[in-house]
Design an enzyme around this catalytic site. Structure first.
Site, mmCIF file in Angstrom:
data_model
loop_
_atom_site.group_PDB
_atom_site.id
_atom_site.type_symbol
_atom_site.label_atom_id
_atom_site.label_comp_id
_atom_site.label_asym_id
_atom_site.label_seq_id
_atom_site.Cartn_x
_atom_site.Cartn_y
_atom_site.Cartn_z
ATOM 1 N N GLN A 109 0.854 -1.186 0.000
ATOM 2 C CA GLN A 109 0.000 0.000 0.000
ATOM 3 C C GLN A 109 0.894 1.242 0.000
ATOM 4 O OE1 GLN A 109 -3.564 -0.591 2.887
ATOM 5 N NE2 GLN A 109 -1.867 -1.777 3.734
ATOM 6 N N ASN A 110 2.181 1.040 0.188
ATOM 7 C CA ASN A 110 3.104 2.170 0.318
ATOM 8 C C ASN A 110 3.409 2.775 -1.041
ATOM 9 O OD1 ASN A 110 3.103 1.551 3.020
ATOM 10 N ND2 ASN A 110 4.991 0.361 2.935
ATOM 11 N N HIS A 127 -1.479 1.303 -4.354
ATOM 12 C CA HIS A 127 -1.889 2.703 -4.244
ATOM 13 C C HIS A 127 -0.968 3.642 -5.008
ATOM 14 C CE1 HIS A 127 -4.092 1.558 -0.284
ATOM 15 N NE2 HIS A 127 -4.748 1.185 -1.357
ATOM 16 N N CYS A 156 1.539 21.145 -16.674
ATOM 17 C CA CYS A 156 2.047 20.298 -17.759
ATOM 18 C C CYS A 156 2.217 21.181 -18.999
ATOM 19 C CB CYS A 156 1.009 19.195 -18.049
ATOM 20 S SG CYS A 156 1.398 18.188 -19.505
ATOM 21 N N CYS A 158 0.967 20.788 -21.704
ATOM 22 C CA CYS A 158 -0.327 20.918 -22.419
ATOM 23 C C CYS A 158 -1.220 21.929 -21.705
ATOM 24 C CB CYS A 158 -1.027 19.548 -22.483
ATOM 25 S SG CYS A 158 -1.810 19.083 -20.920
ATOM 26 N N GLY A 195 2.652 -4.293 9.090
ATOM 27 C CA GLY A 195 2.730 -2.836 9.246
ATOM 28 C C GLY A 195 1.587 -2.077 8.622
ATOM 29 N N SER A 197 -2.611 -0.733 9.371
ATOM 30 C CA SER A 197 -3.694 -0.593 10.347
ATOM 31 C C SER A 197 -4.951 -1.327 9.888
ATOM 32 C CB SER A 197 -4.006 0.894 10.551
ATOM 33 O OG SER A 197 -4.339 1.480 9.295
ATOM 34 N N ASN A 221 2.844 -6.719 13.264
ATOM 35 C CA ASN A 221 2.475 -5.324 13.452
ATOM 36 C C ASN A 221 2.904 -4.866 14.845
ATOM 37 O OD1 ASN A 221 1.044 -3.293 11.725
ATOM 38 N ND2 ASN A 221 -0.095 -2.994 13.628
HETATM 39 C C1 BV8 Z 1 -11.832 2.435 -3.469
HETATM 40 C C2 BV8 Z 1 -2.186 6.750 -1.178
HETATM 41 C C3 BV8 Z 1 -13.586 1.940 -4.937
HETATM 42 C C4 BV8 Z 1 -2.324 8.215 -1.051
HETATM 43 C C5 BV8 Z 1 -3.925 5.783 0.238
HETATM 44 C C6 BV8 Z 1 -16.671 6.480 1.136
HETATM 45 C C7 BV8 Z 1 -16.431 7.096 -0.083
HETATM 46 C C8 BV8 Z 1 -15.448 6.648 -0.957
HETATM 47 C C9 BV8 Z 1 -14.689 5.542 -0.615
HETATM 48 C C10 BV8 Z 1 -14.958 4.945 0.605
HETATM 49 C C11 BV8 Z 1 -15.920 5.383 1.470
HETATM 50 N N1 BV8 Z 1 -15.916 4.588 2.575
HETATM 51 C C12 BV8 Z 1 -14.961 3.649 2.428
HETATM 52 C C13 BV8 Z 1 -14.397 3.847 1.240
HETATM 53 C C14 BV8 Z 1 -13.341 3.069 0.679
HETATM 54 C C15 BV8 Z 1 -12.049 3.782 1.025
HETATM 55 C C16 BV8 Z 1 -11.687 3.415 2.447
HETATM 56 O O1 BV8 Z 1 -11.360 2.280 2.716
HETATM 57 N N2 BV8 Z 1 -11.764 4.397 3.361
HETATM 58 C C17 BV8 Z 1 -11.433 4.105 4.757
HETATM 59 C C18 BV8 Z 1 -10.742 5.323 5.379
HETATM 60 C C19 BV8 Z 1 -12.706 3.733 5.483
HETATM 61 N N3 BV8 Z 1 -11.085 3.248 0.080
HETATM 62 C C20 BV8 Z 1 -10.894 3.881 -1.082
HETATM 63 O O2 BV8 Z 1 -11.387 4.951 -1.370
HETATM 64 C C21 BV8 Z 1 -10.011 3.127 -2.056
HETATM 65 N N4 BV8 Z 1 -10.681 3.080 -3.324
HETATM 66 O O3 BV8 Z 1 -12.404 1.896 -2.555
HETATM 67 O O4 BV8 Z 1 -12.312 2.486 -4.747
HETATM 68 C C22 BV8 Z 1 -14.539 3.058 -4.656
HETATM 69 C C23 BV8 Z 1 -14.545 4.157 -5.524
HETATM 70 C C24 BV8 Z 1 -15.463 5.181 -5.291
HETATM 71 C C25 BV8 Z 1 -16.347 5.119 -4.204
HETATM 72 C C26 BV8 Z 1 -16.306 4.015 -3.331
HETATM 73 C C27 BV8 Z 1 -15.392 2.993 -3.555
HETATM 74 C C28 BV8 Z 1 -8.686 3.841 -2.253
HETATM 75 C C29 BV8 Z 1 -7.877 3.738 -0.977
HETATM 76 C C30 BV8 Z 1 -6.454 4.244 -1.244
HETATM 77 C C31 BV8 Z 1 -6.246 5.578 -0.562
HETATM 78 N N5 BV8 Z 1 -4.834 5.963 -0.690
HETATM 79 N N6 BV8 Z 1 -2.641 6.111 0.056
HETATM 80 C C32 BV8 Z 1 -1.305 8.778 -0.110
HETATM 81 O O5 BV8 Z 1 -0.352 8.061 0.304
HETATM 82 O O6 BV8 Z 1 -1.449 9.968 0.222
HETATM 83 S S1 BV8 Z 1 -4.404 5.061 1.692
HETATM 84 C C33 BV8 Z 1 -3.196 5.207 2.894
HETATM 85 O O7 BV8 Z 1 -3.761 4.722 4.122
HETATM 86 C C34 BV8 Z 1 -2.021 4.292 2.709
HETATM 87 O O8 BV8 Z 1 -1.623 4.146 1.381
HETATM 88 C C35 BV8 Z 1 -2.488 2.978 3.253
HETATM 89 O O9 BV8 Z 1 -2.989 2.197 2.216
HETATM 90 C C36 BV8 Z 1 -3.677 3.334 4.080
HETATM 91 C C37 BV8 Z 1 -3.569 2.729 5.437
HETATM 92 O O10 BV8 Z 1 -2.397 3.197 5.976
HETATM 93 P P1 BV8 Z 1 -1.332 2.121 6.554
HETATM 94 O O11 BV8 Z 1 -0.387 1.777 5.464
HETATM 95 O O12 BV8 Z 1 -2.038 1.002 7.217
HETATM 96 O O13 BV8 Z 1 -0.620 3.032 7.588
HETATM 97 P P2 BV8 Z 1 -1.207 3.465 9.008
HETATM 98 O O14 BV8 Z 1 -0.422 4.645 9.458
HETATM 99 O O15 BV8 Z 1 -2.696 3.546 8.957
HETATM 100 O O16 BV8 Z 1 -0.858 2.200 9.939
HETATM 101 C C38 BV8 Z 1 0.497 1.832 10.127
HETATM 102 C C39 BV8 Z 1 0.453 0.560 10.945
HETATM 103 O O17 BV8 Z 1 1.789 0.109 11.116
HETATM 104 C C40 BV8 Z 1 -0.128 0.769 12.336
HETATM 105 O O18 BV8 Z 1 -0.990 -0.316 12.635
HETATM 106 C C41 BV8 Z 1 1.111 0.755 13.253
HETATM 107 O O19 BV8 Z 1 0.825 0.145 14.490
HETATM 108 C C42 BV8 Z 1 2.051 -0.128 12.477
HETATM 109 N N7 BV8 Z 1 3.455 0.196 12.684
HETATM 110 C C43 BV8 Z 1 4.009 1.432 12.816
HETATM 111 N N8 BV8 Z 1 5.353 1.305 12.924
HETATM 112 C C44 BV8 Z 1 5.635 -0.020 12.839
HETATM 113 C C45 BV8 Z 1 4.438 -0.730 12.685
HETATM 114 N N9 BV8 Z 1 4.393 -2.068 12.573
HETATM 115 C C46 BV8 Z 1 5.569 -2.732 12.614
HETATM 116 N N10 BV8 Z 1 6.773 -2.117 12.744
HETATM 117 C C47 BV8 Z 1 6.840 -0.773 12.867
HETATM 118 N N11 BV8 Z 1 8.050 -0.176 13.011
HETATM 119 ZN ZN ZN Z 2 -0.676 17.389 -20.020
#
Ligand code: BV8
Ligand code: ZN
Length: 254
Positions: A109-110, A127, A156, A158, A195, A197, A221
């Site tokens: 997801q990174n 992502h 751009c 364009c 890693g 959530s 995690n």
């Molecule tokens: C989709 C890129 C179909 C950008 C990211 C209402 C309207 C529209 C959509 C939705 C809706 N309700 C729900 C949805 C679906 C939505 C969704 O799931 N929302 C959530 C918030 C409820 N999903 C989407 O929109 C996806 N598309 O569904 O399309 C669709 C289309 C239209 C309408 C409906 C559906 C697209 C999702 C992608 C979003 N882009 N990133 C950017 O980077 O800016 S998401 C972003 O957060 C990250 O990429 C990652 O994927 C996501 C979660 O983050 P994590 O990677 O888990 O990181 P986080 O900080 O949360 O957690 C870290 C974890 O690691 C913790 O648990 C921590 O304890 C642990 N940790 C920390 N350090 C360590 C460790 N573990 C081990 N060792 C360590 N050292």
């Molecule tokens: Zn362009």
């Protein structure tokens, strides 16, 4: 060496017998490289914004300069960071599997490409990536590895606006990445969530889907997540410690 949670023997046995292992990573695997995790990415200037409010097409339409500045700052921060021992352990795990003619799929997801920098192959970017910027109008894509952009938003040739090549909330995942993930989940024997959530879909549903199909599931995690109760094995700790320990155990046992 930080204290490491024990790696269950049953997990190393399952991995040794597995024909196909799938790994899903989130921001936690890059945290020890210095990349702010997604939910604590808001420091300093960005403290007043929620990521979900900036990582959307609506935010970009409303204020392209603000969103471009946020992503450019994250991109420039990434330029000075390197893979950690957790990324390298996943390269070793992939090599351990392929040296035994077994299949290994890394889904991430990174958006930082630290898996690529560490040497992982065939990485499926669910992502997108912060390194590639795309024109909203003509679709032209360019990798941006330089210093901070000198103007925001990015225009751009364009005349269109260029956006980061990441998937925003409300946007579909790249079809090829989603298909690759679904194919891998359908055929894997062991699925390891590392890693993340486990709150953002569809990736957050992959562990459940693998389990429903009969795969065994492990979670590495720092803290419990919504999938911790469904996994077969939960290894709590920091991934730069727990993943090298996993690989050490597999190599010692085989
Ligand atoms: C989709 C890129 C179909 C950008 C990211 C209402 C309207 C529209 C959509 C939705 C809706 N309700 C729900 C949805 C679906 C939505 C969704 O799931 N929302 C959530 C918030 C409820 N999903 C989407 O929109 C996806 N598309 O569904 O399309 C669709 C289309 C239209 C309408 C409906 C559906 C697209 C999702 C992608 C979003 N882009 N990133 C950017 O980077 O800016 S998401 C972003 O957060 C990250 O990429 C990652 O994927 C996501 C979660 O983050 P994590 O990677 O888990 O990181 P986080 O900080 O949360 O957690 C870290 C974890 O690691 C913790 O648990 C921590 O304890 C642990 N940790 C920390 N350090 C360590 C460790 N573990 C081990 N060792 C360590 N050292
Ligand atoms: Zn362009």
């Amino acid at each position: 060496m930080a204290e490491c949670a024990p790696i269950p023997d049953e997990l190393t046995d399952a991995l040794t017998a597995a024909g196909h292992v799938v790994v899903l990573t989130g921001a936690g695997v890059s945290a020890e490289s210095g990349v702010p995790t997604f939910r604590d990415a808001q420091t300093g200037l960005w403290a007043k914004h929620r990521p979900e409010d900036l990582a959307t097409p609506q935010a970009f339409a409303r204020d392209p300069a603000l969103v471009t500045r946020w992503y450019d700052e994250r991109r420039v921060t990434l330029a000075s960071l390197a893979p950690n021992d957790g990324h390298r352990a996943l390269v070793d795990l992939q090599r351990w599997m392929t040296s035994r003619d077994r299949q290994f799929t890394l889904l991430t997801q990174n958006v930082d490409r630290l898996h690529h920098a560490a040497g992982s192959e065939g990485v499926v970017e669910l992502h997108g990536t912060l390194w590639v910027w795309r024109c909203e109008s003509c679709g032209e894509e360019q990798e941006e590895r330089g210093g901070p952009f000198d103007s925001h938003p990015l225009a751009c040739e364009c005349g269109g606006l260029r956006r980061p090549g990441v998937v925003w909330f409300g946007e579909m995942l790249p079809p090829s990445a989603l298909e690759a993930a679904e194919r891998a989940i359908q055929s894997c024997d062991v699925f390891i969530s590392i890693g993340t959530s486990a709150v953002v879909y569809p990736a957050a549903g992959f562990a459940q889907a693998a389990k429903a199909r009969g795969a065994r599931v492990a979670e590495f995690n720092r803290e419990p997540t919504p999938i911790t109760d469904l996994v077969d094995w939960s290894v709590q700790g920091l991934s730069a410690t727990t993943l090298p320990e996993l690989v050490r155990r597999l190599q010692a046992d085989s």
